[in-house]
Enzyme design. Structure first.
Site, PDB file in Angstrom:
ATOM      1  N   CYS A 309       4.850  -2.767 -21.447  1.00  0.00           N
ATOM      2  CA  CYS A 309       5.485  -4.091 -21.910  1.00  0.00           C
ATOM      3  C   CYS A 309       4.665  -5.241 -22.579  1.00  0.00           C
ATOM      4  O   CYS A 309       5.468  -5.640 -23.389  1.00  0.00           O
ATOM      5  CB  CYS A 309       5.986  -4.758 -20.559  1.00  0.00           C
ATOM      6  SG  CYS A 309       4.848  -4.925 -19.224  1.00  0.00           S
ATOM      7  N   ARG A 350      -2.232   9.775  -9.228  1.00  0.00           N
ATOM      8  CA  ARG A 350      -3.011   8.323  -9.164  1.00  0.00           C
ATOM      9  C   ARG A 350      -4.312   8.946 -10.171  1.00  0.00           C
ATOM     10  O   ARG A 350      -5.462   9.469  -9.687  1.00  0.00           O
ATOM     11  CB  ARG A 350      -3.616   8.046  -7.862  1.00  0.00           C
ATOM     12  CG  ARG A 350      -4.207   6.451  -8.284  1.00  0.00           C
ATOM     13  CD  ARG A 350      -4.537   5.837  -6.924  1.00  0.00           C
ATOM     14  NE  ARG A 350      -3.513   5.515  -6.296  1.00  0.00           N
ATOM     15  CZ  ARG A 350      -3.037   4.338  -6.556  1.00  0.00           C
ATOM     16  NH1 ARG A 350      -3.107   3.541  -7.362  1.00  0.00           N
ATOM     17  NH2 ARG A 350      -1.842   4.224  -5.706  1.00  0.00           N
ATOM     18  N   ASP A 419       9.972  -1.985  -5.533  1.00  0.00           N
ATOM     19  CA  ASP A 419       9.330  -0.654  -5.621  1.00  0.00           C
ATOM     20  C   ASP A 419      10.263   0.369  -5.247  1.00  0.00           C
ATOM     21  O   ASP A 419      10.934   0.352  -4.117  1.00  0.00           O
ATOM     22  CB  ASP A 419       8.062  -0.638  -4.865  1.00  0.00           C
ATOM     23  CG  ASP A 419       6.753  -1.193  -5.799  1.00  0.00           C
ATOM     24  OD1 ASP A 419       7.070  -1.770  -6.827  1.00  0.00           O
ATOM     25  OD2 ASP A 419       5.648  -1.420  -4.925  1.00  0.00           O
TER      26      ASP A 419
HETATM   27  P1  ATP Z   1       0.009   1.390  -7.200  1.00  0.00           P
HETATM   28  O1  ATP Z   1      -0.031   0.368  -6.386  1.00  0.00           O
HETATM   29  O2  ATP Z   1       0.164   2.615  -6.893  1.00  0.00           O
HETATM   30  O3  ATP Z   1      -1.442   1.351  -8.167  1.00  0.00           O
HETATM   31  P2  ATP Z   1       0.823  -0.411  -9.419  1.00  0.00           P
HETATM   32  O4  ATP Z   1       1.386  -1.497  -8.557  1.00  0.00           O
HETATM   33  O5  ATP Z   1      -0.625  -0.510  -9.858  1.00  0.00           O
HETATM   34  O6  ATP Z   1       0.953   1.100  -8.454  1.00  0.00           O
HETATM   35  P3  ATP Z   1       2.506  -0.791 -11.766  1.00  0.00           P
HETATM   36  O7  ATP Z   1       1.488  -1.362 -12.309  1.00  0.00           O
HETATM   37  O8  ATP Z   1       3.676  -1.183 -11.106  1.00  0.00           O
HETATM   38  O9  ATP Z   1       1.848   0.246 -10.636  1.00  0.00           O
HETATM   39  O10 ATP Z   1       2.757   0.451 -12.892  1.00  0.00           O
HETATM   40  C1  ATP Z   1       4.156   0.960 -12.945  1.00  0.00           C
HETATM   41  C2  ATP Z   1       4.464   2.686 -12.742  1.00  0.00           C
HETATM   42  O11 ATP Z   1       3.476   3.311 -13.305  1.00  0.00           O
HETATM   43  C3  ATP Z   1       3.980   2.713 -11.138  1.00  0.00           C
HETATM   44  O12 ATP Z   1       5.388   2.550 -10.385  1.00  0.00           O
HETATM   45  C4  ATP Z   1       3.862   4.167 -11.239  1.00  0.00           C
HETATM   46  O13 ATP Z   1       5.102   5.121 -11.408  1.00  0.00           O
HETATM   47  C5  ATP Z   1       3.031   4.334 -12.613  1.00  0.00           C
HETATM   48  N1  ATP Z   1       1.667   4.393 -12.134  1.00  0.00           N
HETATM   49  C6  ATP Z   1       0.851   3.144 -11.943  1.00  0.00           C
HETATM   50  N2  ATP Z   1      -0.493   3.557 -12.038  1.00  0.00           N
HETATM   51  C7  ATP Z   1      -0.581   4.999 -11.892  1.00  0.00           C
HETATM   52  C8  ATP Z   1      -1.920   5.860 -12.000  1.00  0.00           C
HETATM   53  N3  ATP Z   1      -3.016   5.608 -11.728  1.00  0.00           N
HETATM   54  N4  ATP Z   1      -1.389   7.078 -11.918  1.00  0.00           N
HETATM   55  C9  ATP Z   1       0.027   7.476 -12.267  1.00  0.00           C
HETATM   56  N5  ATP Z   1       0.861   6.712 -12.341  1.00  0.00           N
HETATM   57  C10 ATP Z   1       0.640   5.469 -12.098  1.00  0.00           C
HETATM   58 ZN    ZN Z   2       5.968  -3.864 -17.413  1.00  0.00          ZN
HETATM   59 MG    MG Z   3      -2.480   0.165  -9.416  1.00  0.00          MG
END
Ligand code: ATP
Ligand code: ZN
Ligand code: MG
Length: 505
Positions: A309, A350, A419
Site C-alpha cells: 500500500c 511466518r 483480522d
Molecule cells: P502478524 O501479527 O501475524 O505478524 P501482521 O499484523 O504483521 O501479522 P500485516 O502487517 O497486517 O500482518 O500484514 C497483512 C497480511 O500479510 C497478514 O494478514 C498476513 O496474511 C500476511 N503476512 C504478514 N506477515 C507475514 C509473514 N511473515 N509471512 C507470511 N505472511 C505474512
Molecule cells: Zn496496507
Molecule cells: Mg507481523
C-alpha cells in the site's frame, strides 16, 4: 508548561551602538509581539524576554514562556522584528541563533516507570508527574522544524509505552464460522517438505515452491482475484518493490517497523575498473570479500516492500481524484513482501519473504464503509463455500497504535482494522491454541492526509486488505490436508489436476 530559553543572537556587526533601540524593541515585543496567539481569558500569557545583554555583535537573551507562545517560537519572532528594525537603521541583521540552554517543564498524565533518554536532549528529569527536559545545542533550523514539540511528544509516547508493556493487543470477536471437521492434525509445512513439494531456503525464512505447492498458492491467488476482487471491480496495478525512505516516513513504517524491514543498497559506482579489486578477489578465493563490498555499496536509502500500500499511496501523492472515479479500487500482486521475522519464523506462514495480494481503496467514508461490507461478504463466501474452512473475524488494534495513544480510527467504529483468523488443528485445541491471522482489512484516515490525496468535493479515506497467500495456504492445508480427494469441490474446480512434479533420487 514552562519554557526557559537562554539564547545568543549573533549579528552581522557590532550592535553596542544600538543598545537603546534593542531595549526598546524588546520592551514593545514583550507587550505585544510575544503575546500574540494567547487566548483572551489568559492573563499574562505568552513569552517574555526577562534578561538581555549586548556584547559587541552578540545579543544574549533569557526568554521565559508558557505553552501559548513557546520560547523557541518567540526567539524566531523576535529575530524577524530585530532584523526589520535594526536593518533599516544600522544595516545589521542576525546571522546566527544559538541555543545556550533550553529548559522545558511540564506536567505528565502519569509518571514514568523507568528513566527516559532521547537524542538532541541533555537530560530528562522526571519527578512524579513533573517532567523537566534540558536541551543545548539545537540549531535554529531544528527549532523552526519543530524538533522541540516532537521531543515533548516522544517523551509522552515513551511513557505511555511503558504502561502498555506486556499488555495484550485489543481483540474483539465479530464473526465466527461453523465448526468444521478437520481432515488431519499435521503441520502442512513439515509434510510438504517431506514430500519434496517445498524446499527450505536458499536463505533464512524463504521457501522454494516446487510444482505441487506452487500450484496450490497460484490457485488461491486466482480464487481471491476471481471471487473477491473482480466481482467488486478492483483493477490491477504493478508497482516497484523498492520503497524509498521518504515514502515510509509518510506512512509511519519508518518509525513503526525499522527493525523488521529489509534494506537495499546501491553500488557506489558502476565503473567496472573500480570493482576490479573485488572481482580479482572473488576469482581467486571463490568468496565475496565482505569488507571490500561494504566500501563499494552505499548506505541504504530504501527498503524492500513490506506491504504494497505505501507505494500505491505514493503514486497518488498530491492528486485530486475525479468524483466519477471514486472509489478507486486497486490491487497489487506482483511484488513480494520482505520482513525480518527472526525468532518468530515458522513454516510457510511466518517467513521473511511472502506473497500477498494487496487491494487498496480510496473513497468517501460512506463508499468505503459499504465496500468493507461487500469485501467481507465476498471473503465469507470464499472461506465458507470454496475453501470450506473454519475461521473467525475480530476487530483488533495494532500494538503500535495503542501505545501511540489510540487513534481517531478507534473512536469511529467503522474505521480501524479487522483480522481474519483460521483454526490450525496442528497447534492444539480450538480454545487453547493460537489461531492464524491469514488476512486483514482496514480503513484509515491518516494516509489520504499524509499523501494529500483529495477529491473534488468530499474528504477521502483509504484502506487496504491483505490477502497473504502463504497464510491462506496454511489455513486451508492445515484443515484439509494434502490429498486433493479430501479437498472441497469448489477448490478442486479451480485447482484442476495435481502437477506431475518430479522425483529426486
Ligand atoms: P502478524 O501479527 O501475524 O505478524 P501482521 O499484523 O504483521 O501479522 P500485516 O502487517 O497486517 O500482518 O500484514 C497483512 C497480511 O500479510 C497478514 O494478514 C498476513 O496474511 C500476511 N503476512 C504478514 N506477515 C507475514 C509473514 N511473515 N509471512 C507470511 N505472511 C505474512
Ligand atoms: Zn496496507
Ligand atoms: Mg507481523
Amino acid at each position: 508548561m514552562r519554557f526557559e530559553l537562554d539564547t545568543t543572537l549573533t549579528f552581522s556587526g557590532d550592535i553596542e551602538v544600538a543598545e537603546d533601540d534593542v531595549d526598546r524593541i524588546i520592551s514593545i515585543a514583550n507587550d505585544d509581539l510575544l503575546r500574540r496567539g494567547v487566548p483572551d481569558q489568559v492573563e499574562d500569557g505568552g513569552a517574555q524576554v526577562k534578561e538581555s545583554a549586548i556584547q559587541q555583535d552578540n545579543l544574549s537573551l533569557k526568554i521565559v514562556s508558557d505553552r501559548y507562545v513557546r520560547a523557541h517560537d518567540a526567539v524566531l519572532r523576535l529575530k524577524k522584528r530585530l532584523n526589520q528594525e535594526l536593518g533599516r537603521e544600522y544595516h545589521v541583521g542576525v546571522r546566527k541563533v544559538k541555543i545556550d540552554h533550553y529548559t522545558i517543564e511540564f506536567e505528565l498524565d502519569r509518571g514514568a516507570k523507568e528513566d527516559i533518554s532521547l537524542p538532541y536532549v541533555d537530560n530528562i528529569d522526571i519527578d512524579g508527574k513533573r517532567c523537566e527536559i534540558n536541551i543545548s545545542g539545537l540549531t535554529e533550523e531544528q527549532l523552526s522544524k519543530n524538533y522541540v514539540d516532537r521531543i515533548i511528544n516522544r517523551v509522552e509516547e515513551k511513557i505511555k509505552a511503558q504502561y502498555y508493556e506486556g499488555k495484550e493487543e485489543m481483540w474483539e470477536l465479530l464473526l465466527k464460522s461453523e465448526e468444521k471437521d478437520m481432515v488431519w492434525k499435521k503441520d502442512p509445512t513439515e509434510v510438504m517438505e517431506e514430500k519434496g513439494w517445498i524446499k527450505r531456503g536458499p536463505t533464512k525464512g524463504k521457501w522454494f515452491y516446487r510444482p505441487e505447492a506452487a500450484k496450490i498458492l497460484k490457485t488461491l491467488e486466482e480464487i481471491a482475484v476471481e471471487e473477491v476482487l473482480e466481482p467488486l471491480g478492483f483493477q490491477e496495478v504493478i508497482e516497484s518493490m523498492m520503497v524509498p525512505f521518504d515514502v515510509w516516513i509518510d506512512t509511519g513504517h519508518m518509525e513503526g517497523i525499522p527493525n523488521e524491514a529489509y534494506y537495499v543498497s546501491e553500488p557506489v559506482t558502476r565503473n567496472p575498473d573500480e570493482w576490479e579489486d573485488i572481482i580479482d578477489e572473488i576469482k581467486i578465493t571463490q568468496k565475496v570479500p565482505l569488507e571490500k563490498l561494504d566500501e563499494m555499496t552505499e548506505t541504504p536509502k530504501a527498503g524492500i516492500c513490506y506491504a504494497q500500500c505505501p507505494v500505491i499511496y505514493w503514486s497518488l501523492r498530491n492528486e485530486t481524484i475525479s468524483d466519477e472515479s471514486l472509489p478507486i479500487l486497486l490491487y497489487e500482486s506482483t511484488v513480494p513482501s520482505a520482513r525480518y521475522e527472526s525468532g518468530g519464523r515458522h513454516g510457510i506462514e511466518r517467513v521473511d519473504e511472502f506473497h500477498r495480494i494487496e487491494p487498496v481503496y480510496i473513497g468517501t467514508k460512506e463508499q468505503l464503509v459499504e465496500l468493507k461490507e461487500n469485501l467481507i461478504d465476498r471473503y465469507r463466501y470464499v472461506f465458507d463455500n470454496i475453501l470450506d474452512i473454519e475461521w473467525r473475524m475480530a476487530k483488533v488494534e495494532p500494538f503500535y497504535l495503542q501505545q501511540a495513544g489510540g487513534t481517531e480510527e478507534e473512536e469511529e467504529t467503522d474505521l480501524g482494522t479487522v483480522d481474519f483468523e483460521a483454526y490450525l488443528p496442528f497447534k492444539g485445541s480450538r480454545e487453547n491454541s493460537e489461531w492464524l491471522e491469514f488476512g486483514n482489512l482496514s480503513i484509515f484516515r491518516k494516509y489520504t492526509e499524509a499523501f494529500n490525496i483529495k477529491s473534488q468535493t468530499e474528504e477521502l479515506l483509504s484502506g487496504c486488505t491483505g490477502i497473504g497467500i502463504e497464510r491462506w495456504a496454511t489455513a486451508f492445508l492445515a484443515q484439509k490436508g494434502l490429498e486433493p480427494k479430501e479437498w472441497p469441490e469448489g477448490f478442486n474446480e479451480y485447482f484442476g489436476e495435481m502437477p506431475e512434479g518430479f522425483d529426486l533420487l
